[in-house]
Design a protein around this motif. Structure first.
Motif, PDB file in Angstrom:
ATOM      1  N   LEU A  47      49.428 -55.770 -16.466  1.00 31.52           N
ATOM      2  CA  LEU A  47      49.710 -55.181 -15.155  1.00 31.52           C
ATOM      3  C   LEU A  47      48.505 -54.418 -14.629  1.00 31.52           C
ATOM      4  CD1 LEU A  47      51.659 -54.460 -12.856  1.00 31.52           C
ATOM      5  CD2 LEU A  47      52.427 -52.508 -14.232  1.00 31.52           C
ATOM      6  N   GLY A  48      47.894 -53.591 -15.477  1.00 28.17           N
ATOM      7  CA  GLY A  48      46.749 -52.820 -15.020  1.00 28.17           C
ATOM      8  C   GLY A  48      45.585 -53.693 -14.581  1.00 28.17           C
ATOM      9  N   LEU A 101      55.129 -55.909  -7.738  1.00 28.88           N
ATOM     10  CA  LEU A 101      56.469 -56.280  -8.179  1.00 28.88           C
ATOM     11  C   LEU A 101      56.379 -56.775  -9.619  1.00 28.88           C
ATOM     12  CD1 LEU A 101      57.911 -58.269  -5.130  1.00 28.88           C
ATOM     13  CD2 LEU A 101      58.190 -55.858  -5.678  1.00 28.88           C
ATOM     14  N   ILE A 102      57.325 -56.349 -10.433  1.00 30.75           N
ATOM     15  CA  ILE A 102      57.383 -56.807 -11.820  1.00 30.75           C
ATOM     16  C   ILE A 102      58.817 -57.211 -12.132  1.00 30.75           C
ATOM     17  CG2 ILE A 102      55.414 -55.519 -12.713  1.00 30.75           C
ATOM     18  CD1 ILE A 102      57.275 -53.307 -13.515  1.00 30.75           C
ATOM     19  N   THR A 155      53.754 -48.630  -8.360  1.00 29.66           N
ATOM     20  CA  THR A 155      52.414 -48.468  -7.804  1.00 29.66           C
ATOM     21  C   THR A 155      51.430 -48.195  -8.938  1.00 29.66           C
ATOM     22  OG1 THR A 155      53.300 -47.592  -5.734  1.00 29.66           O
ATOM     23  CG2 THR A 155      50.989 -47.134  -6.217  1.00 29.66           C
ATOM     24  N   VAL A 156      50.320 -48.895  -8.932  1.00 26.38           N
ATOM     25  CA  VAL A 156      49.315 -48.732  -9.985  1.00 26.38           C
ATOM     26  C   VAL A 156      48.066 -48.099  -9.371  1.00 26.38           C
ATOM     27  CG1 VAL A 156      47.918 -49.876 -11.731  1.00 26.38           C
ATOM     28  CG2 VAL A 156      50.192 -50.771 -11.177  1.00 26.38           C
ATOM     29  N   PRO A 157      47.842 -46.797  -9.617  1.00 30.42           N
ATOM     30  CA  PRO A 157      46.614 -46.170  -9.105  1.00 30.42           C
ATOM     31  C   PRO A 157      45.393 -46.649  -9.890  1.00 30.42           C
ATOM     32  CG  PRO A 157      47.878 -44.596 -10.409  1.00 30.42           C
ATOM     33  CD  PRO A 157      48.713 -45.839 -10.311  1.00 30.42           C
ATOM     34  N   VAL A 158      44.447 -47.242  -9.189  1.00 29.46           N
ATOM     35  CA  VAL A 158      43.240 -47.771  -9.831  1.00 29.46           C
ATOM     36  C   VAL A 158      42.201 -46.666  -9.926  1.00 29.46           C
ATOM     37  CG1 VAL A 158      41.379 -49.457  -9.658  1.00 29.46           C
ATOM     38  CG2 VAL A 158      43.708 -50.103  -9.016  1.00 29.46           C
ATOM     39  N   ASP A 159      41.768 -46.373 -11.143  1.00 32.10           N
ATOM     40  CA  ASP A 159      40.723 -45.379 -11.383  1.00 32.10           C
ATOM     41  C   ASP A 159      39.378 -46.094 -11.379  1.00 32.10           C
ATOM     42  OD1 ASP A 159      38.902 -43.536 -12.385  1.00 32.10           O
ATOM     43  OD2 ASP A 159      40.300 -42.694 -13.845  1.00 32.10           O
ATOM     44  N   PRO A 160      38.549 -45.879 -10.372  1.00 30.91           N
ATOM     45  CA  PRO A 160      37.283 -46.627 -10.314  1.00 30.91           C
ATOM     46  C   PRO A 160      36.355 -46.335 -11.479  1.00 30.91           C
ATOM     47  CG  PRO A 160      37.319 -44.859  -8.676  1.00 30.91           C
ATOM     48  CD  PRO A 160      38.702 -44.951  -9.239  1.00 30.91           C
ATOM     49  N   THR A 201      43.183 -46.906 -15.870  1.00 31.95           N
ATOM     50  CA  THR A 201      44.064 -47.663 -14.987  1.00 31.95           C
ATOM     51  C   THR A 201      45.180 -48.331 -15.778  1.00 31.95           C
ATOM     52  OG1 THR A 201      42.227 -48.057 -13.456  1.00 31.95           O
ATOM     53  CG2 THR A 201      44.150 -49.501 -13.269  1.00 31.95           C
ATOM     54  N   VAL A 202      44.842 -48.892 -16.932  1.00 29.76           N
ATOM     55  CA  VAL A 202      45.853 -49.529 -17.773  1.00 29.76           C
ATOM     56  C   VAL A 202      46.868 -48.502 -18.257  1.00 29.76           C
ATOM     57  CG1 VAL A 202      46.205 -50.666 -19.998  1.00 29.76           C
ATOM     58  CG2 VAL A 202      44.402 -51.467 -18.455  1.00 29.76           C
ATOM     59  N   ARG A 203      46.400 -47.299 -18.630  1.00 33.02           N
ATOM     60  CA  ARG A 203      47.341 -46.267 -19.068  1.00 33.02           C
ATOM     61  C   ARG A 203      48.252 -45.843 -17.920  1.00 33.02           C
ATOM     62  NH1 ARG A 203      42.548 -44.135 -21.866  1.00 33.02           N
ATOM     63  NH2 ARG A 203      42.761 -44.557 -24.110  1.00 33.02           N
ATOM     64  N   ALA A 204      47.708 -45.751 -16.712  1.00 38.63           N
ATOM     65  CA  ALA A 204      48.528 -45.420 -15.548  1.00 38.63           C
ATOM     66  C   ALA A 204      49.555 -46.517 -15.291  1.00 38.63           C
ATOM     67  CB  ALA A 204      47.645 -45.219 -14.318  1.00 38.63           C
TER      68      ALA A 204
END
Length: 562
Positions: A255-256, A274-275, A299-304, A310-313
């Motif tokens: 997912l991340g 959507l999952i 919602t997956v917040p992307v950490d630049p 990002t995967v942990r989020a």
């Protein structure tokens, strides 16, 4: 297509019958199947069991009879009721046909079942007994997706194998069946579940970007929707090691990474994904033979600065959202429309991740073993095109299965991602898993290493308004096209899109009229949104391009239009 040489009719006496509305999950998949207009056969489940040597066709028929009697969903017909709404009708008794085919080996099984489509009032199953010199060899039961999900299909497979082996085990007599599920959903407890789930989904919708694809469209291929398949022995080891290292489930890794690649293409910092939620949270649900899977959203917040973060989020959002996957699908559709109208956006929920259940070995992988795997499997990943479709409901639909290998299938709308882009996305996800197995990297590094264009910030007339990337020029075109009047737009107070409009007869036009017109004209305009505030002006300014002149005009009405 192989057709039966002969047909055996098997009489069953199932005990209970009845009629009820479709369950929430049944209605979800029923609508998906209907929307595909006959191109839904790829959704069917093909349950195959090898017939023990020496077992007669009569004994196989007896096993099928028991399977159908035991599982009400296999003797359920899905069809429109008197008011046009679909219902489920369970028959207490009836006849199932078994098609007998001689001289067909295992390799023909998939071809044999490929074109099965279930019509209204038809059993959601086809049974085929494949023989060799009249000796039963393989039993294939094809079941429609409105009846069962992947988990339930596996339960049926276990039952079928046990019955053919002479084991009477299987679903307990007191196990919940779809009629029971329909009654629960109509109960006060079901109402509480409905409200809780829709509340979660509404919060997700209110924070979602209008679309994950605000970029320019490309001319689609013909057929338009392509399904790419990536098979990676290294990926199976890498995702296992990465998941263990980050202490997240393998689904969160998928997912991340999917969110990163989709978000970068769509210039979305926190894509709404959507999952598929299996909704098998209890012992009773684990035994339930029927369709329970539905979409949920996170919602997956992307950490630049960190792919790992990002995967942990994604893992945190995933674990929360899996608790909110049961709801009436029509009410979600109405909620999407309501939230979209209130926000002034046409929400595009067409990007999905579905991770198939597997019994993958998630035991630790040492650094030495991983290094050996990298050397052993270098260049072993394969990619190809599985099929092409004219009709599909989603722009991107990623199916994944993890066992000793990584299997990814991406259904792509070629109007938003090219065939080459599809392959690059899947190979990019594999590359990221290999990197995450031993370390971390920034999103920009990942994009550079995989040849994926990195996203750029909003420039010129582009703005981020209410979580959505819009172009003010496109917003202005929306307002003028929808109202037929001179207008201007601007972002005020930091994050409020305001429109000034001068209708021909301003005394008869309200902000509500303007908003309704803009919402009707919005679909398909991916970089426009309806204004959040409307100012009805008495007349247009001398220079419609001068915003200061618009602001100085006499105001007839000023409101949100909601």
């Amino acid at each position: 297509m192989t057709t039966p040489d002969t047909t055996v009719r098997v009489r069953f006496e199932g005990g209970r019958g009845g009629e009820a509305p479709l369950t929430w999950a049944q209605r979800f998949m029923y609508d998906v199947v209907e929307s595909l207009r006959g191109q839904d056969t790829h959704l069917n489940f093909h349950i195959r069991a090898d017939v023990p040597a020496g077992l007669s066709a009569e004994a196989v028929a007896a096993a099928v009879r028991t399977l159908v009697e035991r599982n009400e969903v296999l003797r359920t017909r899905f069809h429109p009721g008197p008011d046009g709404e679909p219902v489920q009708t369970v028959l207490a008794s009836g006849t199932v046909e078994i098609g007998l085919v001689d001289g067909v080996g295992p390799d023909a099984v998939e071809d044999f079942c490929a074109a099965v489509r279930f019509a209204d009032h038809e059993w959601p199953l086809r049974v085929s007994l494949l023989c060799d010199d009249d000796e039963p060899r393989h039993l294939v039961v094809t079941v429609g997706h409105a009846a069962v999900d992947q988990w339930a299909a596996a339960l049926l497979g276990d039952q079928l194998t046990a019955l053919l082996a002479g084991d009477a085990g299987g679903t307990p007599p007191d196990g919940e069946q779809p009629l029971d599920r329909a009654r629960f959903e109509a109960s006060p407890e079901g109402e509480q579940l409905r409200q809780r789930t829709l509340g979660h989904l509404e919060a997700q919708l209110r924070a979602a970007q209008q679309t994950l694809f605000p970029v320019a469209s490309r001319v689609p291929e013909t057929p338009r929707y392509w399904i790419g398949e990536l098979d990676s022995p290294l990926g199976g080891i890498a995702i296992r090691k990465a998941a263990r290292r980050l202490r997240v489930p393998a689904t969160a890794v998928l997912l991340g990474l999917f969110a990163i690649f989709v978000g970068e293409r769509g210039r979305t910092g926190a894509p709404l994904m959507l999952i598929i939620a299996g909704n098998r949270h209890t012992e009773a649900a684990m035994r339930y033979v029927g369709q329970l899977a539905q979409f949920t959203a996170t919602t997956v917040p992307v950490d630049p600065d960190s792919v790992a973060a990002t995967v942990r989020a994604a893992s945190r959002g995933l674990l929360e959202s899996y608790s909110f996957g049961q709801y009436p699908t029509l009410e979600l559709q109405r909620l999407v429309e309501t939230v979209g109208t209130q926000r002034g956006v046409a929400l595009d929920l067409t990007t999905t991740l579905n991770v198939h259940h597997s019994d993958a070995d998630m035991s630790p992988v040492s650094d030495e073993a991983f290094a050996e795997a990298v050397a052993q499997h270098e260049g072993a990943t394969t990619f190809g095109w599985l099929s092409k479709l004219e009709v599909e409901n989603y722009k991107l639909y990623l199916d994944a299965r993890v066992d000793d290998r990584l299997h990814l299938w991406l259904r792509t709308d070629t109007a938003v991602i090219s065939p080459a882009g599809t392959e690059a996305l899947l190979r990019g996800m594999e590359h990221a898993m290999v990197r995450l197995a031993t370390g971390d990297l920034k999103v920009a590094e990942l994009m550079a290493q995989t040849g994926t264009p990195a996203s750029s910030p909003a420039t010129g007339d582009e703005r981020v308004v209410d979580h959505s990337l819009v172009d003010l020029r496109d917003c202005l075109r929306l307002v003028t096209d929808a109202t037929g009047a001179p207008a201007a737009v601007a972002v005020e107070d930091g994050d409020r899109l305001t429109a000034w409009v001068a209708p021909a007869d301003p005394a008869t036009v309200t902000p509500q009229d303007l908003h309704a017109a803009c919402m009707a004209a919005l679909p398909g305009r991916r970089t426009a949104m309806a204004p959040q505030h409307y100012v009805v002006c008495a007349h247009p300014p001398a220079d419609p391009a001068d915003l200061a002149q618009w602001r100085a005009l006499p105001v007839v009405a000023s409101a949100t239009g909601r």
